[in-house]
Design an enzyme around this catalytic site. Sequence first.
Site, PDB file in Angstrom:
ATOM      1  NE  ARG A 331      77.706  21.783 115.817  1.00  0.00           N
ATOM      2  CZ  ARG A 331      78.606  22.795 115.873  1.00  0.00           C
ATOM      3  NH1 ARG A 331      78.366  23.736 115.890  1.00  0.00           N
ATOM      4  NH2 ARG A 331      79.292  23.283 115.806  1.00  0.00           N
ATOM      5  CB  SER A 398      81.884  11.823 118.980  1.00  0.00           C
ATOM      6  OG  SER A 398      81.995  13.172 118.401  1.00  0.00           O
ATOM      7  CG  ASP A 452      84.248  14.651 119.897  1.00  0.00           C
ATOM      8  OD1 ASP A 452      85.202  13.822 119.894  1.00  0.00           O
ATOM      9  OD2 ASP A 452      83.076  14.696 120.992  1.00  0.00           O
TER      10      ASP A 452
HETATM   11  C1  BGC Z   1      83.378   8.703 122.661  1.00  0.00           C
HETATM   12  C2  BGC Z   1      84.447   9.671 122.029  1.00  0.00           C
HETATM   13  C3  BGC Z   1      84.393  10.584 122.236  1.00  0.00           C
HETATM   14  C4  BGC Z   1      84.228  11.029 123.580  1.00  0.00           C
HETATM   15  C5  BGC Z   1      83.561  12.608 123.182  1.00  0.00           C
HETATM   16  C6  BGC Z   1      83.379   8.998 124.193  1.00  0.00           C
HETATM   17  O1  BGC Z   1      82.024   8.587 124.972  1.00  0.00           O
HETATM   18  O2  BGC Z   1      84.352   7.840 123.248  1.00  0.00           O
HETATM   19  O3  BGC Z   1      85.125   9.006 120.660  1.00  0.00           O
HETATM   20  O4  BGC Z   1      85.547  11.725 121.504  1.00  0.00           O
HETATM   21  O5  BGC Z   1      83.007  10.564 123.859  1.00  0.00           O
HETATM   22  O6  BGC Z   1      82.181  12.912 122.681  1.00  0.00           O
END
Ligand code: BGC
Length: 729
Positions: A331, A398, A452
């Site tokens: 996004r 993320s 995130d």
């Molecule tokens: C990632 C995290 C992320 C989470 C939610 C996980 O797979 O390692 O960094 O915050 O997913 O998106």
Amino acid sequence: MSDMSATKQLAGDMNSPAPQHSEVPLGTSTDNNVSSTNNNMSTWAMSNLQKLNVTELYTQQRQSLRPWLDFFNTNQFKPPANIKAGARRLVFNVEHFQTNYFIVIIILSIYCIITTPALLFILLAMGAGCYLVSLKNRESPLTIMNHQIAISQQYLAVFCLCVPLLLMVGAGSAIFWILGASVFVIFLHALFHQTPNQEAFGVQMEEMAPSSDYILEFKIDVFKTLKIVGITTGVLTAIGLGAYYIHRRTQSSKRVILRDEVRNILRPFQLTEEQLRRVMANLNTEMTNGLKSDDTENLDLAMFPTYVHHGPSGQESGEYLVVDLGGSNFRVSHVSIEGRNRMRLNNKIFLIPHSLLLGEGEKLFDYIAECLQRFIDDNKLSLLKSANYKFDLAFTFSFPCKQTSLREATLVSWTKGFSCTSVVGNDVVLMLQQAIDRRKGLKIQVVALVNDTVGTLMACSSIYRDCKAGVILGTGTNACYFENLDNVPKWTGVRDNIHKQVIINTEWGALGRHGCLDFIRTDIDRELDESSLTPHQQVFEKMISALYLGEIVRLIIVDLVQRSILFPGRMQKSPSIRPDYNIFLILRGSFYAKHVADIENDTTEDLSITTTILTSIGIHDPSYDDCYIIREVCKTVSLRAAKLAAAAVAVLINRLNMSSVTVAIDGTLFRHHQQFKHNLTRTLGRLVPRTHRLVLSEDGSSKGSALVAAVDRRLKTAPMTYDKTNLPS
Ligand code: BGC
């Protein structure tokens, strides 16, 4: 002795002691006689009632118990000669074997009660209640507001309290079942068991019926006929009901046997509170260990410091671009912060071609830069800007990254189905900046990298001052929280009055990497892990997050199909539907978390939603039983995920150790899967007594990232001296 008198005597034997008034000749009594008879009767009744006690009653019934050898004597079972003889047998046997039938009813009742444990439990509770009442009354009578409550009223109260519970656990159908089954058994026995005089007296009685008084005989016949019709109708209705309930019970017990097999497969997915508490203890230990060292090889949790030390104060302002990359699409947003945490957000979702997820890293970043350019152009964002104006961009990325500052972050590993080459081990902020700079005319500087979870927390903490943790329950799962730097031995950055705390990105999805979750992992979890892009990693995430829930359910379904529990015989019998089944059974990821949520919530009587979903993925005409079992599977897998998520959130709440805390949550599971959210909240309530609040952080990962950039800008322009508000209490 005539047969008539024989009958009288038999009846007399069975009902002894015979009441004296039965000897008073009818039609000879005067009023006085009647009243004296009534007096006699009441005196008799009173004296007998006084004498009557439980032991006597038992002795009487014991005496009228017929030998069981006679009761079950198969030589005695013969069909009656005609309807009249059958009716006479019924009447006679019901009286003759009354105690035996009573015992049969008790046995059927016991069977019914012990096969319905909830009923048994409530009946025991009712018994215990009555016992307590009697104990209490032995000491002193119960008095409420100077009004003495009779013991019978107290028993009645206990009974009334238990009635709704009994009805809730199906006492109504149990009573019907007992009635139906008893009438069925008694009727068959009474109809086919010959009377002791081998029917002889019945026939003779018929012959001896007075024939001189025509009217009387007619009346008797009408009465008899009505009686026979009544009994027959009642008995047939009872047989019908009995047969229906026996059918229902055998049906449900067939289902129970069927479900027992399913239950054995599902049992390992059903977590007890004890197991959850062990998960909590292990997670807490791994968190503490992760704060001590950066040895990501040997530790489960990375516990990355994020270089975000403060929540928003309300003084932030400005406009920011945000790129949010974390799921299968990403996004681009334009966020305007207008002071006092008022924010405007304009965004666009771009799909990421699958080839990019697994292709060369540089291409992925070039694609992001291209989308940024399109977004700026489409929204004419550069229109009123000077030629040198550069947008500040917050990069919501993320994935597990080791940060060395707010704008330096090395990707440790990909998760959630991403596997681009040449990115792991590199600074993703730099990679994005280089991709932006490769596009002439794109004036953007990446000012912050934000996980995130951190965005989720920041967006929410601008509204709730006690919001100190952010959680994602979506495609992946993770959490962050404010930690005192005193508790972070591995922190090598500044420690002063302004930097007393930091948001820690826990990366809890990696829990279990070194075996601490093996005690709850199932064969299905291992199978899923082995066939994933990241074997032996993100073990906890693979039990919880939306990316994997559908696949867990699919693997269980495949197992059930192979055991011929689901769609039995269909694969062999209908080769035409094999290709459809094959797609579903072979294709990894062909069942989604959304399917799990929709099926779990299917409360239609015929499970039509489940049928539609199964049909849409190629399983045509599933039976009701198939749908029912699949719904059970979905419920179990989703409940396990919610419980594990609750255990993890509970650890966060405990670590924050605040009198009341708000946890910001985002992600599809929490946002759209109502049953998941309900189970999570309920389990959390059991695991942590502390006051807490779970709040959905709307667009948190974009708004919150803009806030991170805004806080950083504010602190640069007006450095703070000491921000007391952001410290965990
Ligand atoms: C990632 C995290 C992320 C989470 C939610 C996980 O797979 O390692 O960094 O915050 O997913 O998106």
